[in-house]
Design a protein around this motif. Structure first.
Motif, short mmCIF file in Angstrom:
data_model
loop_
_atom_site.label_atom_id
_atom_site.label_comp_id
_atom_site.label_asym_id
_atom_site.label_seq_id
_atom_site.Cartn_x
_atom_site.Cartn_y
_atom_site.Cartn_z
N ALA A 124 -32.37 -12.65 -44.41
CA ALA A 124 -32.81 -11.27 -44.59
C ALA A 124 -31.62 -10.31 -44.50
O ALA A 124 -31.53 -9.35 -45.27
CB ALA A 124 -33.86 -10.92 -43.54
N LEU A 125 -30.71 -10.58 -43.58
CA LEU A 125 -29.53 -9.72 -43.45
C LEU A 125 -28.65 -9.81 -44.69
O LEU A 125 -28.16 -8.79 -45.20
CB LEU A 125 -28.73 -10.12 -42.21
CG LEU A 125 -27.49 -9.28 -41.91
CD1 LEU A 125 -27.84 -7.80 -41.77
CD2 LEU A 125 -26.80 -9.79 -40.64
N GLU A 132 -33.71 -20.06 -47.18
CA GLU A 132 -32.93 -20.08 -48.42
C GLU A 132 -33.81 -20.25 -49.65
O GLU A 132 -33.31 -20.21 -50.78
CB GLU A 132 -31.87 -21.17 -48.33
CG GLU A 132 -30.88 -20.88 -47.22
CD GLU A 132 -29.69 -21.82 -47.20
OE1 GLU A 132 -29.64 -22.72 -48.08
OE2 GLU A 132 -28.83 -21.65 -46.34
N LEU A 133 -35.10 -20.49 -49.45
CA LEU A 133 -36.09 -20.47 -50.51
C LEU A 133 -37.25 -19.59 -50.08
O LEU A 133 -37.55 -19.49 -48.88
CB LEU A 133 -36.60 -21.89 -50.80
CG LEU A 133 -35.64 -22.88 -51.45
CD1 LEU A 133 -36.26 -24.27 -51.50
CD2 LEU A 133 -35.22 -22.43 -52.84
N ASP A 134 -37.91 -18.95 -51.05
CA ASP A 134 -39.07 -18.11 -50.74
C ASP A 134 -40.35 -18.93 -50.67
O ASP A 134 -41.22 -18.68 -49.83
CB ASP A 134 -39.22 -17.01 -51.80
CG ASP A 134 -38.03 -16.08 -51.82
OD1 ASP A 134 -37.66 -15.57 -50.75
OD2 ASP A 134 -37.47 -15.86 -52.91
N LEU A 135 -40.47 -19.91 -51.57
CA LEU A 135 -41.67 -20.72 -51.68
C LEU A 135 -41.28 -22.12 -52.13
O LEU A 135 -40.26 -22.30 -52.80
CB LEU A 135 -42.65 -20.14 -52.71
CG LEU A 135 -43.19 -18.73 -52.49
CD1 LEU A 135 -43.84 -18.22 -53.77
CD2 LEU A 135 -44.18 -18.70 -51.34
N VAL A 136 -42.10 -23.11 -51.77
CA VAL A 136 -41.97 -24.45 -52.31
C VAL A 136 -43.32 -24.82 -52.91
O VAL A 136 -44.36 -24.60 -52.30
CB VAL A 136 -41.56 -25.47 -51.23
CG1 VAL A 136 -41.55 -26.89 -51.81
CG2 VAL A 136 -40.19 -25.14 -50.65
N LEU A 140 -40.93 -15.43 -42.05
CA LEU A 140 -40.23 -14.48 -42.92
C LEU A 140 -41.22 -13.83 -43.87
O LEU A 140 -41.84 -14.51 -44.68
CB LEU A 140 -39.15 -15.20 -43.74
CG LEU A 140 -38.31 -14.31 -44.68
CD1 LEU A 140 -37.51 -13.31 -43.88
CD2 LEU A 140 -37.41 -15.17 -45.54
N PRO A 141 -41.41 -12.52 -43.78
CA PRO A 141 -42.34 -11.84 -44.70
C PRO A 141 -41.92 -12.06 -46.15
O PRO A 141 -40.74 -12.04 -46.48
CB PRO A 141 -42.21 -10.36 -44.30
CG PRO A 141 -41.70 -10.38 -42.89
CD PRO A 141 -40.81 -11.58 -42.81
N LEU A 142 -42.91 -12.27 -47.01
CA LEU A 142 -42.62 -12.50 -48.42
C LEU A 142 -42.11 -11.23 -49.08
O LEU A 142 -42.65 -10.15 -48.87
CB LEU A 142 -43.88 -12.98 -49.15
CG LEU A 142 -44.37 -14.40 -48.85
CD1 LEU A 142 -45.67 -14.66 -49.59
CD2 LEU A 142 -43.32 -15.43 -49.23
N ALA A 147 -41.76 -12.52 -54.46
CA ALA A 147 -42.43 -13.74 -53.98
C ALA A 147 -43.94 -13.54 -53.95
O ALA A 147 -44.70 -14.46 -54.26
CB ALA A 147 -41.91 -14.11 -52.60
N GLN A 148 -44.39 -12.33 -53.62
CA GLN A 148 -45.83 -12.05 -53.64
C GLN A 148 -46.37 -12.11 -55.07
O GLN A 148 -47.48 -12.60 -55.29
CB GLN A 148 -46.08 -10.67 -53.03
CG GLN A 148 -45.80 -10.59 -51.54
CD GLN A 148 -45.99 -9.19 -50.98
OE1 GLN A 148 -46.87 -8.45 -51.41
NE2 GLN A 148 -45.15 -8.80 -50.03
#
Length: 309
Positions: A80-81, A145-149, A283-285, A289-290
């Motif tokens: 996030a940073l 390091e990934l948003d979704l799998v 981690l909020p999407l 990603a949403q």
């Protein structure tokens, strides 16, 4: 309780790299610092947290329970940073992006359709796709390091602590090339054991489903086999040989419709594993990603209703 201000960004980066590499030597090479300096940084962090984060041995460095718990938050925090810094450096007109981990089970039909719909609705969206075994992709998701799998992964132990949402069920099937001896010889003259077999990699979730088919049919797996997660390699090898491919149905659906592969009718079909999306609740999407989650649900519903593919 206030966060100890003595915990620095370098502590988190070193911790995450050792967790990723499973080795202080490999992590020090990746970070371009000496191994003693890396070891000292980890000891500082463990002292500040009053917890042991790694078990060190000749085989490398493995996370302790405390290390696993800390990684769940340290990974998303660092990511996030980094995203915040990059957003300031790149300017307001920079394209938005979503990072997907994609398993081989959904490479052929689900994900291409999802990306087509996303790009039709969001012209500036960058979709970054990483492929590989579920264990690797889920570890990247845990690190932020990934948003979704996306794929079939519900039996993977790496899913613990992550969120999984079912989209649809998909079965496995046996396929061969057109003109294969099993399709043309008399009954009982040849058996599956007489031919090479193409299987997913050992230790993967989808391999467990493939192995269950051998049990259901009372068949001993042939010694000659190709083990891979590559759909391209599997498809080409089966088309130019007498191999039998135990494949996710979606991976071969279009080949079957085109007559390029033929499904073996053995009387039993594996009932199907759960294909879905996995996210990191720590981690909020992001908004992109949403968008991706919404589109995955939309296409998943079409699968369940039989309107796609």
């Amino acid at each position: 309780m206030n966060i100890d201000t003595r915990i620095k960004f370098r502590h988190l980066v070193c911790f995450l790299e050792v967790a990723r590499q499973g080795s202080l030597a490999k992590a020090s090479d990746k970070l371009a610092i000496s191994q003693p300096a890396l070891s000292k940084t980890l000891k500082e962090l463990e002292g500040l947290l009053n917890a042991s984060l790694f078990v060190r041995s000749k085989r490398g460095a493995a996370l302790t329970e405390s290390g696993v718990a800390f990684m769940r938050y340290a990974g998303p925090c660092v990511q996030a940073l980094r995203e915040g810094v990059n957003s300031l450096r790149s300017g307001e007109h920079a394209p938005v992006a979503v990072r997907l981990g994609v398993l081989s089970t959904v490479e052929s039909l689900l994900v291409p359709e999802v990306i087509c719909r996303l790009h039709a609705r969001h012209p500036a969206l960058v979709v970054s796709v990483a492929t590989g075994p579920s264990a690797y992709l889920l570890s990247q998701l845990r690190l932020g390091e990934l948003d979704l799998v996306v794929g079939r992964m519900t039996d993977s132990p790496q899913i613990l602590g992550l969120s999984f949402e079912h989209l649809y069920s998909e079965s496995m099937t046996w396929v061969v090339r057109e003109g294969h001896p099993l399709l043309t010889t008399g009954e009982g003259s040849l058996t599956l054991e007489d031919f090479p077999v193409v299987l997913p990699l050992a230790g993967t979730t989808i391999r467990q489903f493939a192995d269950s088919l051998f049990v259901q049919h009372g068949i001993d797996p042939p010694r000659q086999r190709l083990e891979t997660l590559s759909l391209t390699l599997s498809r080409r090898y089966v088309q130019c040989s007498d191999a039998v491919w135990i494949a996710p149905y979606d991976a071969v659906r279009q080949d079957l419709q085109a007559g390029e592969l033929v499904e073996l009718e053995l009387g039993i079909r594996e009932p199907g594993g759960s294909v879905g999306l996995c996210s990191n609740p720590a981690l909020p999407l992001s908004i992109p990603a949403q968008w991706c989650v919404e589109t995955l649900r939309e296409v998943g519903q079409a699968y369940r209703e039989g309107t796609y593919p």
